[in-house]
Enzyme design. Sequence first.
Site, mmCIF file in Angstrom:
data_model
loop_
_atom_site.group_PDB
_atom_site.id
_atom_site.type_symbol
_atom_site.label_atom_id
_atom_site.label_comp_id
_atom_site.label_asym_id
_atom_site.label_seq_id
_atom_site.Cartn_x
_atom_site.Cartn_y
_atom_site.Cartn_z
ATOM 1 C CE1 TYR A 1 28.958 5.929 -23.494
ATOM 2 C CE2 TYR A 1 28.465 5.982 -25.842
ATOM 3 C CZ TYR A 1 28.344 6.536 -24.582
ATOM 4 O OH TYR A 1 27.632 7.699 -24.406
ATOM 5 C CG HIS B 1 19.835 3.905 -20.179
ATOM 6 N ND1 HIS B 1 18.693 3.660 -20.913
ATOM 7 C CD2 HIS B 1 20.327 5.068 -20.657
ATOM 8 C CE1 HIS B 1 18.497 4.648 -21.779
ATOM 9 N NE2 HIS B 1 19.486 5.509 -21.638
ATOM 10 C CD GLU C 1 22.621 12.727 -24.369
ATOM 11 O OE1 GLU C 1 23.095 11.867 -23.612
ATOM 12 O OE2 GLU C 1 21.447 13.115 -24.309
ATOM 13 C CG HIS D 1 24.098 7.444 -27.559
ATOM 14 N ND1 HIS D 1 24.259 8.815 -27.665
ATOM 15 C CD2 HIS D 1 25.130 7.009 -26.780
ATOM 16 C CE1 HIS D 1 25.335 9.191 -26.989
ATOM 17 N NE2 HIS D 1 25.883 8.114 -26.450
ATOM 18 C CG ASP E 1 19.996 14.848 -19.424
ATOM 19 O OD1 ASP E 1 20.918 14.240 -18.852
ATOM 20 O OD2 ASP E 1 19.344 14.362 -20.373
ATOM 21 C CG ASP F 1 -0.214 -0.030 2.535
ATOM 22 O OD1 ASP F 1 1.012 -0.256 2.528
ATOM 23 O OD2 ASP F 1 -0.867 0.163 3.569
ATOM 24 N NE ARG G 1 25.770 9.890 -21.682
ATOM 25 C CZ ARG G 1 25.850 8.677 -21.135
ATOM 26 N NH1 ARG G 1 26.426 7.679 -21.791
ATOM 27 N NH2 ARG G 1 25.348 8.440 -19.924
ATOM 28 C CG HIS H 1 17.253 13.854 -25.113
ATOM 29 N ND1 HIS H 1 16.785 14.675 -24.100
ATOM 30 C CD2 HIS H 1 18.303 13.187 -24.571
ATOM 31 C CE1 HIS H 1 17.506 14.500 -23.008
ATOM 32 N NE2 HIS H 1 18.444 13.603 -23.262
ATOM 33 C CG HIS I 1 14.578 11.146 -23.287
ATOM 34 N ND1 HIS I 1 14.919 9.959 -23.888
ATOM 35 C CD2 HIS I 1 15.691 11.547 -22.622
ATOM 36 C CE1 HIS I 1 16.178 9.652 -23.588
ATOM 37 N NE2 HIS I 1 16.654 10.605 -22.815
ATOM 38 C CG ASP J 1 23.491 10.999 -17.959
ATOM 39 O OD1 ASP J 1 22.824 11.990 -17.599
ATOM 40 O OD2 ASP J 1 23.308 10.431 -19.056
ATOM 41 C CD GLU K 1 23.028 14.684 -21.370
ATOM 42 O OE1 GLU K 1 21.859 14.675 -21.792
ATOM 43 O OE2 GLU K 1 23.447 13.925 -20.468
#
Length: 446
Positions: free
Chosen positions: A393, A247, A389, A355, A276, A42, A417, A359, A366, A264, A419
């Site tokens: 890798y 991710h 970004e 990638h 971001d 709950d 990366r 975005h 996003h 990130d 960004e």
Amino acid sequence: MVHSSLPIDAQGYADRRQRFMAHLGGAAAVIPAATLVTHHADCEWPFRQNSDFWYLTGFDEPDAVALFLPHRPEGERYVLFVNPREPGAEVWTGRRWGTEGAVDQFGADVAHPRSELAQHLRGYLKDAEGIAFRTGHHPAVESVVLEVWSEQLDRASRRGAAALGLVAPCPVLHELRLRKDPAELDRMREACRISAQAHELARAAVKPGMNERQVQALIEFHFLDQGARGPAYGSIVAGGDNACVLHYIDNQDPLKDGDLLLIDAGCSIGDYYNGDITRTFPVNGRFSGEQRALYELVLSAQESAIATVRPGGTAEEVHQTALRALVEGLLDLGLLAGDADGIIEQGAYRHLYMHRTGHWLGLDVHDVGAYRLGEHHVELDPGMVLTVEPGLYISDRLPVPDGQPEIDDRWKGIGIRIEDDVAVLKDGYEVLTATALKDVASMERG
């Protein structure tokens, strides 16, 4: 629930509603709020308002429904259905604004208890030329809307009138949301300011032997300490080879001497605008030769891509600029072989860069808005905000394409990366996250 003064004034929301209704023509729109979502047993997740509903109302309670009725007379065009004041419920979950607050504080022309939606909806939709409602997302409201729509279709067929259309409000609403007004841009600057500060604090604190989770805690503490709601998305704190998982959110491994750390992370502020940011730096304060070569390549690609942001450009141009810079740099380093044009056309780089380069960013991380319309890419306009970004890798997770060189072990486990959040201005762009440093000298210390 949010009962403090709103960062964007009531007139700002009223202006948005007016623009939205001008696009509706003679149709009526039904826009539901989010509902509470069960986490387990709950216990519920912290409430997060539906972004479309928030954009038009600024009302931060669950289960509400907003009606936008341009076919009605002035004073009857903006109707809110909300949970009423109820001391027995409020002692558990906090104060509600109720119907009085919906009118007095949030500008509704009329407000009703949420339980009366089915009772009143027929009357409010009468004589509308269509219903704008997104199906498949709000089952409790959808059943009421479809019942009213079905009744109107039956009446239309008996009268020989044209059938009443059911259309999605998203194309109109998301086109409006894509272009931020000056007040929205100020809120995004605030989200980016807090997010950038957190990255600077993290880089100063990191040392070998710390745990990824400790760095996450430092970042997210700063978000909360600065008055943000918290992280805008699951913070990625990825040391070494973990950075090659795009991710990665386990955030539980120790940070090793000689590895890079990719962070990130961005915050979501009180009115849901987001930052971001991604930064990558050496845990011990010094790049190895391979790390430095790849970092300088990603940084150069990102800076070249940002420089293309301008009114009349496209997000595709931003991506292609970064992509070409990465491919040409990887050719120079011997991680790719062949002709840059052929590699890009064949996608023979995707085991190293898999990638897109960015975005839209706004109320959603996003964010909504088309990138292309048919065969044409959407042109950048002042007020749009996008991330830039690029990354690399280097791992053996994906097979090396035929004709491309096998990866030497000295490169493996490097994930980078960088960004930033970039707003399109009338005369170019603004990097909203510029106070999070990224030059090579700042990434090293000691």
